[in-house]
Scaffold this active site. Structure first.
Site, short mmCIF file in Angstrom:
data_model
loop_
_atom_site.label_atom_id
_atom_site.label_comp_id
_atom_site.label_asym_id
_atom_site.label_seq_id
_atom_site.Cartn_x
_atom_site.Cartn_y
_atom_site.Cartn_z
N CYS A 155 -6.50 -6.02 12.18
CA CYS A 155 -6.45 -4.57 11.99
C CYS A 155 -6.92 -4.13 10.60
O CYS A 155 -7.05 -2.93 10.34
CB CYS A 155 -5.04 -4.05 12.26
N GLU A 214 5.32 -0.36 4.74
CA GLU A 214 4.27 0.33 4.00
C GLU A 214 4.88 1.39 3.09
O GLU A 214 4.46 1.56 1.94
CB GLU A 214 3.24 0.97 4.93
#
Length: 413
Positions: free
Chosen positions: A164, A314
């Site tokens: 990804c 994140e």
């Protein structure tokens, strides 16, 4: 040796929210939902029923049937987006400059439909009936190969494969080719066509995908009730150029790329490292590469997949690097509208980030109706936001522990 400046002069996109870069950008600003029920194959035996498929797309509107039949969809998508990016840039590739124009387009999976089809032929009809185009249709580097052949680009040519993170890594590597003086222009980005029986079955088996039935609520990054990502397809390709090369021909400039960071987690085959430390190092590396302080960054286009660990880690990583300034930045997820284009996502999101800097606008994150109390940044909800952006970052993190961050700057002389 001083670094050469690199700018974005063209963009091409084929995504669940638009079949061109301008349409993708327009629909992103409007918060358009590109998720729908899977139509690519009969999925009645699957637990997964939604995906980010292309809309109103017919490959024969872009190339003849014979040419299309010799390419897997991931290559078709890259060809179409690259054609748009080259045309948008206005760069003429000819005998005088061909060896200074390269192509670096990656795919996380490559020709999985070609693989499925080829195996079926082998199993049912035997080895002599397998197509001579089977291998060229399947291998991930063929998007770069086909684009270079069509446009006559003879410079650096290759394909990054980092799951990804592929699209972001590809653009980062292309950026460095130009910065080092090994090319004057690069056609770069990512592409993916994973909505196949095997592709969806594989992601279903590892519990990565949402089982939500409602397409309008399936992709919900940063939401407390998120339960997995929505698989998507498409391509995002940019034309990168050395600044003086672009200026000499009067090119329109979207934004400047000033920093690139890439790291490995060395932790797990699918899960991100604890507290996103690998992603944090990639962001710091991009800042260091650009010699930019964290408090100068105004906006982050987050990886934002709608999975529990990714969105949490994140966010933690952003706080680790940006400290109190993290609460002053705008953060969003394009995947809330498109789903996850896997290797194609970073290319699309680089275009979104460049357009945000050019226009001073940031698109909303849709479906964030139930905020996770652990995720407390400004994820931009309700509608697009106008802001005087100077620096913006785009993040991509992939299976295998691959992390990549690009830092863009609003173009100034």
């Amino acid at each position: 040796m001083s670094k050469r400046r690199v700018v974005v002069t063209g963009a091409g996109a084929l995504t669940p929210i638009g079949n061109t870069a301008p349409k993708t950008w327009e629909n992103a600003l409007n918060g358009y939902n590109g998720i729908g029920n899977i139509t690519r194959f009969d999925n009645s035996e699957y637990n997964i029923h939604v995906a980010g498929e292309l809309k109103d797309f017919d490959v024969e509107n872009y190339m003849d049937k014979k040419t299309a039949r010799r390419m897997d969809r991931f290559t078709q998508y890259a060809m179409i987006a690259a054609d748009e990016a080259v045309k948008d840039s206005g760069l003429e590739i000819n005998d005088d400059n061909a060896d200074r124009v390269g192509v670096w387009i990656g795919s996380g999976i490559g020709g999985i439909q070609a693989l499925e089809d080829g195996f079926k032929v082998l199993y049912e009809r035997g080895p002599r009936r397998v197509s001579p185009f089977f291998v060229p249709m399947m291998i991930p580097d063929m998007a770069s190969g086909q684009v270079s052949i069509k446009h006559g680009a003879k410079g650096p040519n290759g394909a990054t494969v980092t799951a990804c993170a592929t699209g972001t890594n590809s653009i980062g590597e292309a950026f460095k080719f130009i910065e080092r003086g090994q090319a004057d222009a690069m056609i770069s980005g990512g592409t993916e066509a994973p909505i196949t029986k095997m592709g969806v079955a594989g992601f279903q088996a590892n519990k990565a995908l949402t089982v939500t039935e409602d397409p309008d609520k399936a992709s919900r990054p940063y939401s407390a009730d998120r339960d997995g990502f929505v698989i998507g397809e498409g391509s995002g390709i940019v034309m990168l150029e050395e600044l003086e090369h672009a200026k000499a021909r009067g090119a329109e400039i979207y934004a400047e790329i000033v920093g690139y960071g890439t790291t490995g987690d060395a932790y797990h085959i699918t899960a991100p490292s604890q507290d996103g430390e690998g992603g944090a190092r990639a962001m710091q590396m991009a800042l260091d590469d650009a010699e930019v302080q964290p408090d100068a960054v105004d906006y982050i286009n987050g990886h934002g997949t709608s999975t529990g660990y990714n969105d949490l880690f994140e966010t933690i990583a952003i706080k680790t690097i940006f400290g109190d300034h993290a609460y002053q930045m705008l953060v969003n997820s394009t995947k809330s509208m498109t789903g996850h284009l896997l290797g194609g996502g970073g290319g699309m999101e680089a275009i979104i980030t460049a357009c945000s800097l050019r226009d001073g606008r940031v698109h909303p994150t849709i479906n964030l109706d139930h905020p996770d109390p652990e995720l407390d940044l400004d994820y931009v909800t309700g509608g697009p936001v106008e802001a005087p952006l100077k620096y913006a970052m785009s993040n991509s993190f992939g299976f295998g522990g691959h992390n990549a961050s690009l830092l863009f700057k609003k173009y100034e002389e």
